[in-house]
Design an enzyme around this catalytic site. Sequence first.
Site, PDB file in Angstrom:
ATOM      1  N   ILE A   1       0.830  -1.253  -0.105  1.00  0.00           N
ATOM      2  CA  ILE A   1       0.123  -0.097  -0.129  1.00  0.00           C
ATOM      3  C   ILE A   1       0.766   1.292   0.016  1.00  0.00           C
ATOM      4  CG2 ILE A   1      -0.330   0.266   2.437  1.00  0.00           C
ATOM      5  CD1 ILE A   1      -3.355   0.603   2.064  1.00  0.00           C
ATOM      6  N   CYS A   2       0.447   2.390  -0.624  1.00  0.00           N
ATOM      7  CA  CYS A   2       0.745   3.780  -0.524  1.00  0.00           C
ATOM      8  C   CYS A   2      -0.221   4.695  -0.073  1.00  0.00           C
ATOM      9  CB  CYS A   2       1.892   4.084  -1.745  1.00  0.00           C
ATOM     10  SG  CYS A   2       0.886   4.205  -3.032  1.00  0.00           S
ATOM     11  N   GLN A   3       0.079   6.036  -0.621  1.00  0.00           N
ATOM     12  CA  GLN A   3      -1.069   6.986  -0.339  1.00  0.00           C
ATOM     13  C   GLN A   3      -2.183   6.891  -1.307  1.00  0.00           C
ATOM     14  OE1 GLN A   3      -1.193   9.005   2.209  1.00  0.00           O
ATOM     15  NE2 GLN A   3      -3.023   9.511   1.795  1.00  0.00           N
TER      16      GLN A   3
END
Length: 120
Positions: free
Chosen positions: A87-89
């Site tokens: 996951i990231c932003q």
Amino acid sequence: MNVLIYLLIVLFLFFIVKGFLPIKGVNQITTSELKRELMNKNKQFIDVRTPGEFKGNHIRGFKNIPLQQLAQKAESELSKEKDVIVICQSGMRSQQASKTLKKLGFISVTNVKGGMSAWS
């Protein structure tokens, strides 16, 4: 000369489009699906945002390995045999990270669509 210009434009467009296509062999899940996956202790959860972003807000169970450090740390800190959920932003960096992990030989890699922005 015109043929060369058209060829360069086509190549340029090809690489732009290719960058937005899903990566072969990488699964995509929504944040709703992620909520069900979080209970699985046999999976590795990686957040590729910066340490500052991670400190500000993160999902419990995720380990922070910033995208810039992923290639160096992945082999020593992760198991290639276990599923990896990234996951990231927004989903863009995690897609890059997923591609990196696949190139390093990780078998099962999953990207969270929409990233933390879609998490509620």
